[in-house]
Design an enzyme around this catalytic site. Structure first.
Site, short mmCIF file in Angstrom:
data_model
loop_
_atom_site.label_atom_id
_atom_site.label_comp_id
_atom_site.label_asym_id
_atom_site.label_seq_id
_atom_site.Cartn_x
_atom_site.Cartn_y
_atom_site.Cartn_z
N ARG A 147 33.18 -30.40 15.04
CA ARG A 147 31.89 -30.74 14.44
C ARG A 147 31.18 -31.73 15.36
O ARG A 147 31.80 -32.63 15.93
CB ARG A 147 32.08 -31.39 13.07
CG ARG A 147 32.86 -30.57 12.07
CD ARG A 147 32.08 -29.36 11.56
NE ARG A 147 32.69 -28.81 10.35
CZ ARG A 147 33.63 -27.86 10.35
NH1 ARG A 147 34.08 -27.36 11.50
NH2 ARG A 147 34.13 -27.42 9.21
N HIS A 148 29.88 -31.57 15.50
CA HIS A 148 29.09 -32.50 16.31
C HIS A 148 29.14 -33.88 15.68
O HIS A 148 29.14 -34.03 14.44
CB HIS A 148 27.64 -32.02 16.40
CG HIS A 148 26.84 -32.67 17.47
ND1 HIS A 148 26.30 -33.93 17.33
CD2 HIS A 148 26.47 -32.25 18.71
CE1 HIS A 148 25.64 -34.26 18.42
NE2 HIS A 148 25.74 -33.25 19.28
N ALA A 149 29.16 -34.90 16.51
CA ALA A 149 29.29 -36.27 16.00
C ALA A 149 28.01 -36.76 15.32
O ALA A 149 28.06 -37.67 14.47
CB ALA A 149 29.65 -37.22 17.14
#
Length: 384
Positions: free
Chosen positions: A229-231
């Site tokens: 997941r993108h931060a």
């Protein structure tokens, strides 16, 4: 404009590098027509002896040293050291990746060689640069990944750090070294004088992490592992379908509204928890549940087709083999065939930038050790 001319034709590069970062930099230049003279010690580049092998030839060496010429010089021998100095006097660029101080002890440092050849661009590639407290430390890709913070940021939360599945520090170093050399050559076209280019793998890899830099330097944050997941954004990651997984990237309100419509949840676009990219990331589990409910009855291919039709960036997950052999890679000329004297016709990567009037393909493979030694000496007026 003259057609069928590579941009670096006529540029001579004296290449003292081995393993990956330096050879990768000069391979990019060879693809564009530069004459790369690869100087090897009697034992040859270490990559000649590292697999995977095909019919006794290193595939890694073939990839990183395509299109170069090889000469063997024992720099401990005065006669061969004299050849190296003579070559440097006629070169446009010298690239080396010894530990700091080695070239100076041989009398092949930038100051000595530029005194005889003021236009020489002298590039040094090392783990930590020519200055700083770590300058004398040895470094390989995994060491730089570990020290840069990239490894600490990679992997699933609550699991050990994970190295990236490619020698990304070496590649970043080679890329920035080639870029630095091009800048120095451009500057030389205006001043007539070469510059010293000091490139560290550590520096290069940190520079390849701008989002982490923004969070640390501007916001005083401490990036952590977020897995697939993108931060900072959501939905921006890899999600499961009924069969397989798919990646999706939603980075603005318009895309989010389209995404919500595709997954059959148009009301989510007006949910106060989803009002901004930042708040969507904070409530990513809600989105993940909605995606799972929609995609659970679909294959990854079907999910991607629906999202793509709505203009939402999405993709199935490809293997490296699938990516290199894809129609897109072939259409973009990301690899081409060369003829090798031992291996026959093989496919090798090409640098990725397309230049008008510059052909792709038509390159030579990697050289045998000292394959061009006699010819290079003859160019210097020496007997073989």
């Amino acid at each position: 404009m003259t057609e069928d001319r590579r941009p670096l034709e006529g540029v001579r590069v004296l290449d003292f590098t081995r393993v990956l970062a330096g050879p990768y930099a000069t391979a990019l230049m060879a693809d564009l027509g530069a004459d790369i003279i690869k100087v090897e010690g009697p034992g040859g580049d270490e990559y000649r002896h590292i697999g995977p092998f095909r019919d006794g030839e290193s595939a890694l060496f073939q990839t990183a040293n395509r299109g170069k010429r090889s000469i063997v010089l024992d720099l401990r021998a005065p006669a061969d050291l004299a050849v190296a100095r003579d070559l440097a006097a006629r070169a446009d660029v010298l690239v080396e990746n010894f530990r700091p101080g080695v070239m100076a002890r041989l009398g092949l440092d930038a100051a000595s060689l530029q005194a005889a050849n003021p236009g020489l661009v002298y590039a040094s590639i090392s783990g930590f640069g020519q200055s700083g407290p770590f300058a004398d430390r040895p470094a390989y890709d995994i060491i730089v990944q570990a020290m840069s913070g990239l490894m600490d940021m990679t992997g699933e939360p609550g699991t050990p750090p994970t190295m990236v599945g490619e020698a990304i520090a070496d590649v970043a170093g080679g890329l920035f070294a080639a870029w630095g050399i091009m800048v120095a050559l451009f500057d030389r076209s205006r001043t007539g004088r070469g510059r010293v280019v000091d490139l560290a793998l550590f520096d290069a890899l940190l520079s390849m992490m701008p989002s982490a830099g923004a969070r640390v330097l501007v916001c005083d944050g401490d990036p952590v592992r977020t897995g697939n997941r993108h931060a900072l954004s959501a939905p921006f990651g890899v999600y499961p379908a009924g069969q397989g997984h798919f990646a999706v990237a939603v980075l603005n309100d318009k895309l989010f509204a389209a995404f919500c419509t595709v997954i059959g949840q148009p009301a989510l676009a007006g949910d106060p928890r989803m009002a901004s990219d930042e708040s969507r990331r904070a409530h990513e589990p809600v989105l993940a549940q909605a995606i799972a409910g929609w995609a659970g009855g679909l294959s990854a291919a079907q999910a991607v087709a629906a999202l793509t039709a709505a203009g939402v960036p999405a993709s199935e997950l490809s293997s490296a083999r699938q990516a290199w052999r894809s129609e897109q890679a072939q259409a973009r000329g990301l690899w081409s065939d060369v003829v090798h004297p031992a291996l026959g016709r093989i496919s090798l990567p090409e640098q990725p930038v397309h230049f008008s009037g510059s052909p792709r393909g038509g390159r030579a493979g990697a050289p045998a050790q000292d394959e061009h030694g006699a010819a290079i000496r003859a160019e210097l007026g020496m007997k073989p």
